[in-house]
Design a protein around this motif. Sequence first.
Motif, mmCIF file in Angstrom:
data_model
loop_
_atom_site.group_PDB
_atom_site.id
_atom_site.type_symbol
_atom_site.label_atom_id
_atom_site.label_comp_id
_atom_site.label_asym_id
_atom_site.label_seq_id
_atom_site.Cartn_x
_atom_site.Cartn_y
_atom_site.Cartn_z
ATOM 1 N N SER A 254 -3.837 39.026 -23.910
ATOM 2 C CA SER A 254 -2.973 39.052 -25.096
ATOM 3 C C SER A 254 -1.863 38.033 -24.902
ATOM 4 O O SER A 254 -1.390 37.810 -23.778
ATOM 5 C CB SER A 254 -2.386 40.450 -25.316
ATOM 6 O OG SER A 254 -1.516 40.782 -24.250
ATOM 7 N N LEU A 262 -1.719 37.821 -30.349
ATOM 8 C CA LEU A 262 -3.103 37.376 -30.453
ATOM 9 C C LEU A 262 -3.886 37.956 -29.284
ATOM 10 O O LEU A 262 -3.579 37.700 -28.122
ATOM 11 C CB LEU A 262 -3.170 35.853 -30.444
ATOM 12 C CG LEU A 262 -4.504 35.221 -30.868
ATOM 13 C CD1 LEU A 262 -4.825 35.607 -32.316
ATOM 14 C CD2 LEU A 262 -4.454 33.712 -30.719
ATOM 15 N N ARG A 264 -7.559 38.522 -27.299
ATOM 16 C CA ARG A 264 -8.920 38.014 -27.085
ATOM 17 C C ARG A 264 -9.794 39.220 -26.752
ATOM 18 O O ARG A 264 -9.659 39.826 -25.698
ATOM 19 C CB ARG A 264 -8.955 36.990 -25.963
ATOM 20 C CG ARG A 264 -10.311 36.313 -25.801
ATOM 21 C CD ARG A 264 -10.211 35.141 -24.837
ATOM 22 N NE ARG A 264 -11.472 34.400 -24.784
ATOM 23 C CZ ARG A 264 -12.412 34.570 -23.873
ATOM 24 N NH1 ARG A 264 -12.246 35.462 -22.909
ATOM 25 N NH2 ARG A 264 -13.522 33.857 -23.907
ATOM 26 N N TYR A 292 -16.965 37.008 -28.063
ATOM 27 C CA TYR A 292 -15.518 37.216 -28.113
ATOM 28 C C TYR A 292 -15.006 36.875 -29.504
ATOM 29 O O TYR A 292 -15.493 35.956 -30.172
ATOM 30 C CB TYR A 292 -14.801 36.344 -27.079
ATOM 31 C CG TYR A 292 -15.051 36.756 -25.637
ATOM 32 C CD1 TYR A 292 -14.194 37.628 -24.999
ATOM 33 C CD2 TYR A 292 -16.162 36.274 -24.952
ATOM 34 C CE1 TYR A 292 -14.421 38.003 -23.680
ATOM 35 C CE2 TYR A 292 -16.403 36.647 -23.647
ATOM 36 C CZ TYR A 292 -15.525 37.514 -23.016
ATOM 37 O OH TYR A 292 -15.765 37.887 -21.726
ATOM 38 N N GLU A 294 -11.006 36.844 -31.797
ATOM 39 C CA GLU A 294 -9.548 36.917 -31.699
ATOM 40 C C GLU A 294 -9.016 37.776 -32.830
ATOM 41 O O GLU A 294 -9.337 37.547 -34.005
ATOM 42 C CB GLU A 294 -8.927 35.514 -31.752
ATOM 43 C CG GLU A 294 -9.122 34.723 -30.482
ATOM 44 C CD GLU A 294 -8.363 33.403 -30.509
ATOM 45 O OE1 GLU A 294 -7.855 33.044 -31.598
ATOM 46 O OE2 GLU A 294 -8.274 32.751 -29.466
ATOM 47 N N TYR A 295 -8.180 38.750 -32.449
ATOM 48 C CA TYR A 295 -7.562 39.653 -33.412
ATOM 49 C C TYR A 295 -6.063 39.350 -33.451
ATOM 50 O O TYR A 295 -5.380 39.414 -32.414
ATOM 51 C CB TYR A 295 -7.795 41.103 -33.018
ATOM 52 C CG TYR A 295 -9.168 41.642 -33.350
ATOM 53 C CD1 TYR A 295 -9.305 42.717 -34.226
ATOM 54 C CD2 TYR A 295 -10.312 41.083 -32.812
ATOM 55 C CE1 TYR A 295 -10.570 43.231 -34.551
ATOM 56 C CE2 TYR A 295 -11.568 41.580 -33.128
ATOM 57 C CZ TYR A 295 -11.689 42.646 -33.994
ATOM 58 O OH TYR A 295 -12.946 43.138 -34.321
ATOM 59 N N LEU A 296 -5.584 39.061 -34.642
ATOM 60 C CA LEU A 296 -4.160 38.797 -34.815
ATOM 61 C C LEU A 296 -3.478 40.068 -35.296
ATOM 62 O O LEU A 296 -3.852 40.642 -36.330
ATOM 63 C CB LEU A 296 -3.941 37.673 -35.835
ATOM 64 C CG LEU A 296 -2.475 37.341 -36.160
ATOM 65 C CD1 LEU A 296 -1.755 36.820 -34.912
ATOM 66 C CD2 LEU A 296 -2.388 36.344 -37.319
ATOM 67 N N ARG A 311 -10.582 36.371 -36.114
ATOM 68 C CA ARG A 311 -11.027 34.995 -36.029
ATOM 69 C C ARG A 311 -12.069 34.868 -34.922
ATOM 70 O O ARG A 311 -12.088 35.645 -33.970
ATOM 71 C CB ARG A 311 -9.856 34.057 -35.745
ATOM 72 C CG ARG A 311 -8.757 34.101 -36.804
ATOM 73 C CD ARG A 311 -7.504 33.445 -36.316
ATOM 74 N NE ARG A 311 -6.439 33.515 -37.337
ATOM 75 C CZ ARG A 311 -5.152 33.215 -37.082
ATOM 76 N NH1 ARG A 311 -4.784 32.825 -35.860
ATOM 77 N NH2 ARG A 311 -4.276 33.308 -38.056
ATOM 78 N N SER A 313 -13.388 33.369 -31.644
ATOM 79 C CA SER A 313 -12.720 32.866 -30.447
ATOM 80 C C SER A 313 -13.170 31.441 -30.170
ATOM 81 O O SER A 313 -14.384 31.126 -30.223
ATOM 82 C CB SER A 313 -13.035 33.743 -29.243
ATOM 83 O OG SER A 313 -12.457 33.211 -28.085
#
Length: 317
Positions: A254, A262, A264, A292, A294-296, A311, A313
């Motif tokens: 993170s 953000l 991973r 993988y 990406e979570y915001l 998103r 990765s």
Amino acid sequence: MNEKKKPVPGGRVVSTDYRSAYREEEEAKHAREFAAQEEPEKPAAPAEEDLPEQDDFVTDPQDQEEDLLEKDEDSDSAESEPTDEPVPDQPKTPASRPRYRRRYGIFMGALVLLFALVGVGFLVTMAGQGIYRVVTDDSQLRAWDEFLAPVVMQDPEPFESAADADPEMLLRASIWRTVTVNAENYTEYDELGRTMVPLADVIDSCHVLFGEECELSTLTTSEETFFEYDEEETSFHVAPFSSESSFAPYVESSRTTNEGILLRVGYVSATDEWRGDGSSSSQAERPEPIKYMEYLLKADSSGNQYIAAIRTSPQAG
């Protein structure tokens, strides 16, 4: 030599009287000789020429002071003059403590040093363990796993806002979170044994996962689903469903950006050994995600984090 004959006493002499008087005189003579032998001899008186004159016994007080001063000077000079006579060795007094005290001091110093080294070692060990715990502490990451699980199991497509996300994915994730978090609160079932879940609870879960601005739709386009909405009762009839065949999240890192936090997130398949029940000795310490994302995360008005975007990765697993 002819001894002198004692005179014969005059007058009428009786033989017994004469012998008695003679015997007494002899005893007196012997007594005087015995007394003369035991009496110590007196020293002879000094001659007149050896006696000091009378003036020598009379001393002037001033002369006495001068004599005393001369004696003091003579004694001082005698003390100051070095002598050739050997001076006997005097016992040397050590300037420091006795030997046993020095040994005791050395022992105590070594003991204090040992304790100091032990203390330093303990502090270094504790510091190392603290640093290791900080570096290897993943409790916050594992907390994110629990939070993201209802969403990751849906394998959603990337989106930049909840308005752009798949409505059915939002509904499924919200229902799943509601059932897993509040399962003990639901005690009503329909004739098919499905759990009755109020719509209001599902909407609350949607806002927790995707933010306060997220609008939930009850419409579904999928024919196969584990729930059904009842408009009259405004509740969902949720059938028992297992997540064993779905993806499980594993947050690897993170970081904070100007947008928010953000994460991973690795997607762990159902066949990964890490997802075992823990009874097997072959269970892996870390999973091997197959992909993988990406979570915001952003904060809402209450300060709670929600999923604002998903998103792809940039780095492969």
